[in-house]
Design a protein around this motif. Sequence first.
Motif, short mmCIF file in Angstrom:
data_model
loop_
_atom_site.label_atom_id
_atom_site.label_comp_id
_atom_site.label_asym_id
_atom_site.label_seq_id
_atom_site.Cartn_x
_atom_site.Cartn_y
_atom_site.Cartn_z
N VAL A 39 37.15 57.37 52.02
CA VAL A 39 37.52 56.25 52.87
C VAL A 39 38.25 55.24 51.99
CG1 VAL A 39 35.58 56.57 54.47
CG2 VAL A 39 35.30 55.08 52.48
N ASP A 40 38.83 54.23 52.62
CA ASP A 40 39.49 53.19 51.84
C ASP A 40 38.47 52.44 50.99
OD1 ASP A 40 42.13 53.63 52.70
OD2 ASP A 40 41.81 52.41 54.50
N ILE A 41 38.85 52.19 49.76
CA ILE A 41 37.98 51.49 48.82
C ILE A 41 38.53 50.09 48.61
CG2 ILE A 41 37.10 51.46 46.45
CD1 ILE A 41 37.47 54.55 46.46
N THR A 42 37.67 49.09 48.75
CA THR A 42 38.05 47.70 48.51
C THR A 42 37.84 47.38 47.04
OG1 THR A 42 37.35 47.12 50.75
CG2 THR A 42 37.59 45.30 49.17
N PRO A 43 38.88 46.92 46.34
CA PRO A 43 38.72 46.60 44.92
C PRO A 43 37.63 45.53 44.72
CG PRO A 43 41.03 46.59 45.55
CD PRO A 43 40.24 46.69 46.82
N LEU A 44 36.97 45.60 43.57
CA LEU A 44 35.92 44.65 43.23
C LEU A 44 36.28 44.02 41.89
CD1 LEU A 44 33.13 43.49 44.02
CD2 LEU A 44 32.10 45.36 42.73
N MET A 45 36.67 42.76 41.95
CA MET A 45 37.10 42.05 40.74
C MET A 45 35.93 41.86 39.78
SD MET A 45 40.17 41.89 41.59
CE MET A 45 40.88 40.93 40.30
N ASP A 46 36.22 41.90 38.50
CA ASP A 46 35.26 41.64 37.42
C ASP A 46 34.11 42.65 37.36
OD1 ASP A 46 36.72 39.38 36.63
OD2 ASP A 46 35.69 38.16 38.13
N ILE A 51 33.59 51.19 37.84
CA ILE A 51 33.55 50.84 39.27
C ILE A 51 34.97 50.60 39.76
CG2 ILE A 51 32.64 49.25 41.01
CD1 ILE A 51 30.46 50.81 39.50
N VAL A 52 35.39 51.38 40.78
CA VAL A 52 36.74 51.19 41.32
C VAL A 52 36.77 50.25 42.50
CG1 VAL A 52 37.67 53.36 40.47
CG2 VAL A 52 36.59 53.30 42.71
N GLY A 53 35.61 49.96 43.05
CA GLY A 53 35.55 49.06 44.19
C GLY A 53 34.28 49.29 44.98
N VAL A 54 34.32 48.89 46.25
CA VAL A 54 33.18 49.04 47.14
C VAL A 54 33.63 49.62 48.47
CG1 VAL A 54 31.78 47.19 46.11
CG2 VAL A 54 33.39 46.65 47.94
N LEU A 153 28.03 44.34 37.22
CA LEU A 153 28.19 44.80 38.61
C LEU A 153 27.44 43.87 39.57
CD1 LEU A 153 29.10 46.73 40.81
CD2 LEU A 153 27.17 48.23 40.19
N ASP A 154 26.22 43.49 39.22
CA ASP A 154 25.46 42.58 40.07
C ASP A 154 26.21 41.27 40.28
OD1 ASP A 154 23.34 44.34 40.43
OD2 ASP A 154 22.15 43.50 38.78
N MET A 155 26.77 40.73 39.22
CA MET A 155 27.52 39.47 39.33
C MET A 155 28.77 39.65 40.17
SD MET A 155 27.02 37.85 35.53
CE MET A 155 28.23 36.59 35.83
N ALA A 156 29.50 40.76 39.99
CA ALA A 156 30.71 41.03 40.77
C ALA A 156 30.39 41.17 42.24
CB ALA A 156 31.42 42.27 40.24
#
Length: 160
Positions: A39-46, A51-54, A153-156
């Motif tokens: 599916v489309d992956i939403t980028p996750l900054m920092d 991790i490529v996104g969520v 990851l938790d902070m992002a």
Amino acid sequence: MNITSAPVTDQVSHYVVFCLDDQRYALPLPSVEKVVHMVDITPLMDAPQIIVGVINMQGRVLPVFNIRRRFQLTERDIAMDDQLVIAHAAHRTVALVVDAVDGLVQCPEQDLLVTGDILPSLEHVEGIIKLQDGLILIHCLDAFLSGPEEKSLDMALQTS
């Protein structure tokens, strides 16, 4: 594909087998929730580099791991015919980008090689299944992220 647990005996373990390039890898069946099409992956900054996104999986926001980066495999663009393995790590449910899921394999405990005894430097590999047509590396999903990567990851996720 929904993964349902088959009855598991004390002497045989069950694994979900997936492919990256020409190599087969596995995760213990109890840690795998299901396999879905990309599916489309939403980028996750920092977020950590792995991790490529969520993605939003039925109302749950799941981090997507590009395990090619962790295993130092050749990078390639994620394709819509790739699959996502939704699995449970120690602290969260995650999605792993894989080329394809090869199915389930049963492994008698006596055919399982523990890598700590053979190759202790393989941090993410907890065992090897020997089959007539090759080897399957069993991965420890709990070891995919280091302590600092977990915190990052938790902070992002909190700031997204």
